[in-house]
Design an enzyme around this catalytic site. Structure first.
Site, mmCIF file in Angstrom:
data_model
loop_
_atom_site.group_PDB
_atom_site.id
_atom_site.type_symbol
_atom_site.label_atom_id
_atom_site.label_comp_id
_atom_site.label_asym_id
_atom_site.label_seq_id
_atom_site.Cartn_x
_atom_site.Cartn_y
_atom_site.Cartn_z
ATOM 1 N N LYS A 17 0.828 -1.204 0.000
ATOM 2 C CA LYS A 17 0.000 0.000 0.000
ATOM 3 C C LYS A 17 0.873 1.270 0.000
ATOM 4 C CE LYS A 17 -3.139 2.277 3.212
ATOM 5 N NZ LYS A 17 -2.268 3.449 3.366
ATOM 6 N N LYS A 22 7.590 0.608 1.525
ATOM 7 C CA LYS A 22 8.214 -0.174 0.446
ATOM 8 C C LYS A 22 9.628 0.320 0.138
ATOM 9 C CE LYS A 22 5.011 1.080 -2.422
ATOM 10 N NZ LYS A 22 4.072 1.721 -1.477
ATOM 11 N N LYS A 48 6.887 8.938 -8.663
ATOM 12 C CA LYS A 48 7.516 9.932 -7.762
ATOM 13 C C LYS A 48 9.039 9.885 -7.854
ATOM 14 C CE LYS A 48 5.900 8.950 -3.562
ATOM 15 N NZ LYS A 48 5.463 7.618 -3.873
ATOM 16 N N ASP A 134 -1.017 0.035 -4.532
ATOM 17 C CA ASP A 134 -2.312 -0.601 -4.694
ATOM 18 C C ASP A 134 -2.510 -1.037 -6.144
ATOM 19 O OD1 ASP A 134 -3.332 0.451 -1.931
ATOM 20 O OD2 ASP A 134 -2.510 2.171 -2.990
#
Ligand SMILES: Nc1ncnc2c1ncn2[C@@H]1O[C@H](COP(=O)(O)OP(=O)(O)OP(=O)(O)O)[C@@H](O)[C@H]1O
Ligand SMILES: [Mg+2]
Length: 295
Positions: A17, A22, A48, A134
């Site tokens: 998520k 991560k 990003k 997601d």
């Protein structure tokens, strides 16, 4: 085809998520694997483009898609930057916000490196993809679907929404498993600060037929290292948190056989969440105690 004698790297994708940890986990994993002597590439798949900055003293790098937009022909070497301990850092980048498909961007970026035989040239042991979480958009299933990664690990906390995202990922893995997609290696339980959180993640792993690779505590060492633009493995190598990441790296290194998970249906997940909610209320009121607390 790989030149004779050159093995193919083990290709791993880390999912989870948004904001779950991560990039932190991936960068510490890359750092720990490189400390073990492996040749590692970390490949950020988030528009990003912030996956690799704690491997590079907090600095950002141009993305593959930026380079492709700026030049007609791109030498893949121009998109590869050296990070901590010689780790190769790449950021796929993304389309302009609101335009195009980020998944397509990932395919384009990986293809550029593959066409120029970069993995073989650099003689990599590991390519670790840090993938935006997601799996609501098919694009982010690309590393699973297109045979880019072989093993998927998901970062989750004990929060319901994080587990919901992990369960969605499992649905994606199951869907593409017959078509040669990546399989699930296991779950990385992040931000653990209470024993009941382990119990929740353990229970989810058992029910979905997978395993927990490591329990990573919530730790101020992560925040401090991040603020100095570094991984914990680099900034605080002797800390307990660095040991946790090293142990995770050893377990992932020793991991060979990934499997097809058995996701919960939407109703099963809801019921499961409600049961845990009742249990937590009971724990809080002192009616029952968490298993690990009772030991
Ligand atoms: N175990 C931990 N202990 C303390 N802080 C943590 C831990 N793991 C992650 N964090 C913090 O949580 C924040 C989000 O982490 P990170 O950027 O790794 O998440 P992400 O899943 O990559 O996010 P995104 O989906 O935006 O890419 C960061 O500030 C990071 O320092
Ligand atoms: Mg990230």
């Amino acid at each position: 085809m790989a030149p004779q004698g050159r093995r193919q790297p083990k290709q791993i994708a880390i999912y989870g998520k948004g904001g779950i940890g991560k990039s932190t986990t991936t960068s510490n994993l890359s750092a720990a694997l490189s400390d073990e002597g492996y040749r590692v590439m970390q490949f950020g798949c988030d528009p990003k483009a912030d996956s690799t900055n704690t491997l590079r003293d907090g600095s950002y790098i141009p993305t593959v898609l930026d380079l492709l937009r700026e030049h007609r022909k791109v030498d893949a070497h121009d998109a590869i930057f050296e990070g901590y301990n010689g780790i190769y850092c790449v950021e796929a980048g993304g389309p302009a916000p609101g335009v195009g498909c980020a998944g397509r961007g990932i395919i384009t970026a990986v293809q550029l490196l593959k066409q120029q035989s970069i993995f073989e040239e650099l003689d990599l042991d590991y390519v670790i993809y840090d993938v935006l979480g997601d799996v609501v958009c098919g694009g982010f299933a690309v590393p699973i679907r297109e045979g880019i990664a072989q093993h998927v690990f998901t970062v989750t906390s004990a929060d319901f929404m994080a587990i919901y995202a992990a369960n969605n990922l499992f649905k994606g893995i199951q869907k593409y498993s017959n078509a040669g997609g990546a399989l699930l290696g296991g779950v990385i339980a992040n931000s653990m600060s209470h024993p009941f959180q382990r119990e929740i993640v353990d229970d989810f792993a058992v029910r979905t037929h997978t395993q927990v690779m490591q329990y990573v505590p919530r730790s101020i060492a992560v925040t401090q290292s991040e603020l100095s633009g570094k991984t914990v493995v680099e900034a605080a190598p002797e800390s307990g948190q660095a040991k946790v990441y090293r142990e995770l790296a050893r377990r992932i290194d020793g991991h060979a056989a990934s499997t097809v998970p058995v996701p919960l249906s939407t109703d099963e997940l809801k019921e499961w969440g409600a049961l845990w909610a009742d249990q937590l209320v009971a724990m809080e009121s002192g009616e029952i105690r968490g298993q690990q607390e009772a030991i």
